[in-house]
Each structure stands twice: as C-alpha cells, then as structure tokens.
Design an enzyme around this catalytic site. Sequence first.
Site, PDB file in Angstrom:
ATOM      1  N   ILE A 180       0.834  -1.198   0.000  1.00 52.34           N
ATOM      2  CA  ILE A 180       0.000   0.000   0.000  1.00 52.34           C
ATOM      3  C   ILE A 180       0.871   1.252   0.000  1.00 52.34           C
ATOM      4  O   ILE A 180       0.602   2.222  -0.721  1.00 52.34           O
ATOM      5  CB  ILE A 180      -0.956  -0.001   1.206  1.00 52.34           C
ATOM      6  CG1 ILE A 180      -1.908  -1.203   1.145  1.00 52.34           C
ATOM      7  CG2 ILE A 180      -1.761   1.312   1.256  1.00 52.34           C
ATOM      8  CD1 ILE A 180      -2.803  -1.348   2.373  1.00 52.34           C
ATOM      9  N   LEU A 193      12.483  -2.673   4.985  1.00 57.65           N
ATOM     10  CA  LEU A 193      12.426  -3.695   3.939  1.00 57.65           C
ATOM     11  C   LEU A 193      12.173  -5.100   4.474  1.00 57.65           C
ATOM     12  O   LEU A 193      12.432  -6.088   3.797  1.00 57.65           O
ATOM     13  CB  LEU A 193      13.697  -3.673   3.064  1.00 57.65           C
ATOM     14  CG  LEU A 193      14.029  -2.327   2.406  1.00 57.65           C
ATOM     15  CD1 LEU A 193      15.232  -2.493   1.475  1.00 57.65           C
ATOM     16  CD2 LEU A 193      12.830  -1.753   1.663  1.00 57.65           C
ATOM     17  N   ALA A 199       4.411  -1.398   9.870  1.00 62.78           N
ATOM     18  CA  ALA A 199       3.744  -2.276  10.835  1.00 62.78           C
ATOM     19  C   ALA A 199       4.133  -3.727  10.620  1.00 62.78           C
ATOM     20  O   ALA A 199       4.528  -4.110   9.520  1.00 62.78           O
ATOM     21  CB  ALA A 199       2.217  -2.152  10.700  1.00 62.78           C
ATOM     22  N   TYR A 216      -2.057  -8.094  17.125  1.00 59.68           N
ATOM     23  CA  TYR A 216      -2.102  -7.138  16.011  1.00 59.68           C
ATOM     24  C   TYR A 216      -3.305  -6.209  16.154  1.00 59.68           C
ATOM     25  O   TYR A 216      -3.175  -4.978  16.102  1.00 59.68           O
ATOM     26  CB  TYR A 216      -2.175  -7.907  14.697  1.00 59.68           C
ATOM     27  CG  TYR A 216      -2.482  -7.052  13.485  1.00 59.68           C
ATOM     28  CD1 TYR A 216      -1.491  -6.267  12.899  1.00 59.68           C
ATOM     29  CD2 TYR A 216      -3.765  -7.025  12.931  1.00 59.68           C
ATOM     30  CE1 TYR A 216      -1.766  -5.479  11.789  1.00 59.68           C
ATOM     31  CE2 TYR A 216      -4.050  -6.246  11.823  1.00 59.68           C
ATOM     32  CZ  TYR A 216      -3.048  -5.474  11.262  1.00 59.68           C
ATOM     33  OH  TYR A 216      -3.326  -4.691  10.168  1.00 59.68           O
ATOM     34  N   ARG A 275      -8.271 -20.836  11.094  1.00 55.99           N
ATOM     35  CA  ARG A 275      -7.146 -20.305  11.858  1.00 55.99           C
ATOM     36  C   ARG A 275      -7.601 -19.650  13.158  1.00 55.99           C
ATOM     37  O   ARG A 275      -8.657 -19.023  13.223  1.00 55.99           O
ATOM     38  CB  ARG A 275      -6.368 -19.293  11.015  1.00 55.99           C
ATOM     39  CG  ARG A 275      -5.501 -19.960   9.967  1.00 55.99           C
ATOM     40  CD  ARG A 275      -4.570 -18.993   9.297  1.00 55.99           C
ATOM     41  NE  ARG A 275      -5.232 -18.257   8.237  1.00 55.99           N
ATOM     42  CZ  ARG A 275      -4.589 -17.728   7.206  1.00 55.99           C
ATOM     43  NH1 ARG A 275      -3.284 -17.865   7.095  1.00 55.99           N
ATOM     44  NH2 ARG A 275      -5.254 -17.061   6.279  1.00 55.99           N
TER      45      ARG A 275
END
Length: 314
Positions: free
Chosen positions: A12, A33, A77, A145, A271
Amino acid sequence: MKALVTGGAGFIGSHLVDQLVKQGVDVVVVDDLSMGNVDNIKNQDAVTIYIEDVRNEMFMQALLQKEKFDYIYFLAAVASVADSIERPSETHEINHNAVLKTLEYIRTAKLPLKQFLFTSSAAVYGNLPELPKKEDSRVSPLSPYAIDKYATERYVLAYGELYDLPTVCVRFFNVYGPGQNPSSPYSGVLSILTDCLENNKPFTLFGDGSQTRDFIYIEDVIQALWLITIKAAHHQVFNIANGRELALNDIIKTYEMVAGHELSINRTEGRLGEVKRSVADISKLVKLGYVADWSLESGLTRYWEGAEYAASRS
C-alpha cells in the site's frame, strides 16, 4: 508540500508514494524492507528513501526535526495477525510504541504539521455480530495485532484532541492489487490465489470458505487516502473499503472465471483468531466524496492481467 511515508516500500505504501509524487509532493520514505521492496516504488529518482527501522528513535527524531513534514502517513507495521501471535512483544514495539514515540516527539518539539494519518485495520472489530461495521461500532480485537491497532488509534486521536495535532485514523479492510507478494507471510488471500492460479499450485483454504470479507482494490484505497488528505479530515476514524460483503467461496469462483480455469483446493481447519464475517459501512467516507470505482470482478481482472503480463516478461 513534504510528506513522510513509513512503510513506503510496502504494497500500500508504495502506491501511496506514487500518488503523492504525481501530485507534486516531496516524499521521504522510511522502510526497513522486512516486508517491502524498494522496486515497488516507481518514481525512485523523485523520492528520498531511508532503509531504517521506525523503532530507531534517534534517527526518527533527527529526520522529523530536519524535514518538518507537512504530512506523515504511518503505514510501517507488523501486518500479519498470525505473525503478531508468534511475536507479540515485537509487534507491540512496532505497531504501537513507534507510533506513540513519533507523536510524542512531534508534540514536545512543537513541529508544524498539516496531518498525521495512522493506518489501522478492520481487525479491531473482531467477531461481534453487528454488521456492517461502522466506525463507532463496538470493537473486540482478537489478536496482538488488532489490540495494538486499536490502542494506537486511541492514542493518535487523543493526541489530536489534547494537544491540537491534526491526526486521523483509517481502518483498512481487505486491500488487494499489483505489488502484493504471495510468498510473504503477510500476504493477502487474493495475492496467494493469484499465485496459485497462475502457477497451478494447490490453494490451502482455512475453514469452510464461508468467512466473508470486504475487498477493496488498491486504486480505491489511494483515492480514499488522498481525499482524506485534501479534505483535511482530522480527529476521526474512517473505514476504507468497498462496502460489499463477499464469501471467500464466491471470491474463489469469481477469480476462477476471470482466470479461465479452476483452482485446486486443499481444505484445513480454520485459523485461530480469524474473523468470521466482515463488511464495512463507508458512509462517512462517501460524505467526503468517495466513490468506489472498482468492483471485485473488475479489480480481479486488472490484477490477473497484470500478473499474466509480469509472468510473460520474467
């Protein structure tokens, strides 16, 4: 105008950087990165890129003091629910503390700023039954998260109100489009589906496929972010989505139609911590002038054509 995009080499972030450059904004990118790639940025010659960690306080403070940005877009993030469950403490340092420390330095150094935009997630809503999800709906974050995203939102908005800082938060729903890395553990389901369809790989379906999501094409996301910037929307949260609830099974069928062949599917258990249903109310964003231009079929068609073109050149 000068802008900082943390995580600007990511999926994004790189699309946002391209849009800002197109609008004549002087852009600085900070990215370690870990999940981004400098090659994602089309106009590298027009962008200053620092390969750095947002947790490096000395670096971040020196950069903020030197550049005195008009706009800060905080996208850096740990962007995976599963990864946050494996690394909760590190997730907290990146997804919460780094943002808070940046805001605190802006406050104490009295830096001029036109907008600080924090990117949150639809994950904050959790599995509560109310649909569609409105910005003032109840929340029930189910993972480190999601917990960090929600807590950081509250800090960002409180800093705006308490210290007269121009802050705003956005909650991304399921974003897809060119530049997603299907081999990354952070990757969205549509990039994995693309890779499986393109390379005749089996797709692992977690659960029965009835889980629903609100998918938004990347160009609509960038349209929304730019709209929030130029409208100077402050001290608010905005859902960024398409506004349509689609089951994963139906998404798979649509993509099979676009690709022209069926997918091999391996089914397994759902999950831990996964949200079952998700769809956004986007009326607040629409009031700013937002119109979702891309349907799922049109977005998947563009995505598939881009993947096929890239494969033909490799």
